[in-house]
Design an enzyme around this catalytic site. Structure first.
Site, PDB file in Angstrom:
ATOM      1  N   ARG A 237       0.856  -1.173   0.000  1.00  0.00           N
ATOM      2  CA  ARG A 237       0.000   0.000   0.000  1.00  0.00           C
ATOM      3  C   ARG A 237       0.900   1.233   0.000  1.00  0.00           C
ATOM      4  O   ARG A 237       1.985   1.224   0.580  1.00  0.00           O
ATOM      5  CB  ARG A 237      -0.942   0.022   1.212  1.00  0.00           C
ATOM      6  N   GLU A 266      -4.018   7.880  -4.808  1.00  0.00           N
ATOM      7  CA  GLU A 266      -4.352   7.170  -6.040  1.00  0.00           C
ATOM      8  C   GLU A 266      -5.684   7.667  -6.589  1.00  0.00           C
ATOM      9  O   GLU A 266      -6.633   7.819  -5.818  1.00  0.00           O
ATOM     10  CB  GLU A 266      -4.424   5.657  -5.773  1.00  0.00           C
ATOM     11  N   HIS A 285      -1.594   0.585 -10.018  1.00  0.00           N
ATOM     12  CA  HIS A 285      -2.195  -0.363  -9.072  1.00  0.00           C
ATOM     13  C   HIS A 285      -2.842  -1.540  -9.814  1.00  0.00           C
ATOM     14  O   HIS A 285      -4.056  -1.769  -9.725  1.00  0.00           O
ATOM     15  CB  HIS A 285      -3.220   0.328  -8.176  1.00  0.00           C
TER      16      HIS A 285
END
Length: 325
Positions: A237, A266, A285
């Protein structure tokens, strides 16, 4: 009377139909300012929720007094407060195992791309700057035989280590909350404290979950311990690392490069300093983002919610250990 469920993410039609066959479903393809009030209204009467990529704080879930189960379409659970849910005896279901191999593929792609400067050199070709044989200033670094340090030797960490050991003859160092005897026996992995791992590894891969204890686990002090030739990979993360400290290390050249699939914010803002660095490989991601794996994750999450609302928590319950403490 059929139980009421909120689906707050777009999913394949066949999986949505499975929910519709069993539950009274209120559907949101995402949650934003345009539908947040409607979402809160639906929460007041829902028995279950399923989706991903939306923070479900205690303030949000307080609006769901009837909630009996939550199912996240992810292995990570950081969008939820597990302790809060456990106090209300609400199980949080997640999707471990399904994405291990696919995510490990992604992480190893980052390792290879950073080591061989794949994105940087591909751009050189595309932009017409390849006008002679490359010289030392464009050389990459070998992967085979180099030491891989993994911080967080869970399911995905093991899958990464397996690729490194059997495919690239890489010695494996790892740091974890507890020793992983399977990794030690199968892959000859060496357990050590994080400081020693940072000092001795050529590639450093962070796969630790985001918790209060792991936020900014890797910062200025940790980057300073790494070799100048070290390549840093983050597939966990974004908030597990201090992004500003990483940018500083990459800019000063105190580490060689970084491969990132996750970020503090993000989507990553286009004006992020990371976007200007040739020694940073940036993925949006995509750890589990293959058609096969994402479909399997959704199917697992639907199964999880059905079982949980029927009182079966025998599989994939992330917070069962916190109940009735």
């Amino acid at each position: 009377m059929r139980k009421k469920v909120i689906l707050y993410k777009a999913i394949p039609l066949q999986e949505r139909k499975r929910l519709d066959e069993i539950f009274d479903v209120t559907y949101f393809d995402s949650i934003d300012d345009s539908n947040r009030d409607a979402f809160f209204t639906a929460l007041a009467e829902t028995d279950g929720i399923i989706g991903s990529s939306v923070e479900m704080s205690s303030n949000v879930l307080n609006k769901a007094p009837r909630l009996k189960a939550a199912s996240t379409i992810s292995v990570g659970t950081d969008q939820y407060d597990l302790d809060y849910l456990a106090k209300r005896n609400i199980p949080l279901m997640h999707t471990p195992d399904i994405l291990n191999e696919t995510t490990a593929d992604t992480i190893f792609t980052l390792i290879m791309c950073t080591a061989r400067r794949a994105i940087e050199l591909s751009n050189m070709v595309r932009e017409g700057r390849w006008i002679k044989s490359i010289g030392e200033e464009q050389y990459g670094t070998d992967v085979h035989g180099k030491t891989l340090g993994i911080i967080g030797m869970g399911r995905i960490g093991y899958a990464i280590a397996k690729r490194a050991h059997f495919g690239f003859n890489m010695p494996i160092h790892y740091s974890n909350r507890s020793q992983n005897e399977v990794a030690e026996n199968d892959l000859n992995a060496t357990y050590m404290n994080m400081e020693t791992l940072l000092k001795t590894s050529d590639f450093i891969c962070v796969m630790a979950p985001l918790t209060a204890q792991t936020k900014h686990l890797i910062g200025e002090k940790e980057f300073a311990l790494m070799k100048e030739s070290a390549i840093f990979i983050n597939g966990s993360r974004g908030k597990v690392i201090d992004e500003s400290a990483l940018i500083d290390a990459l800019t000063r050249g105190s580490i060689r490069a970084a491969g990132l699939d996750v970020f503090d914010i993000e989507p990553l803002p286009a004006n992020s300093p990371l976007c200007k660095l040739d020694n940073a490989v940036l993925f949006p991601h995509i750890g589990s983002a293959t058609a096969e794996t994402r479909l399997n994750m959704v199917a697992c999450a639907v199964d999880n919610l059905i079982r949980a609302l029927n009182g079966d928590l025998s599989k994939n319950c992330a917070n069962k250990h916190l109940f009735n403490r």
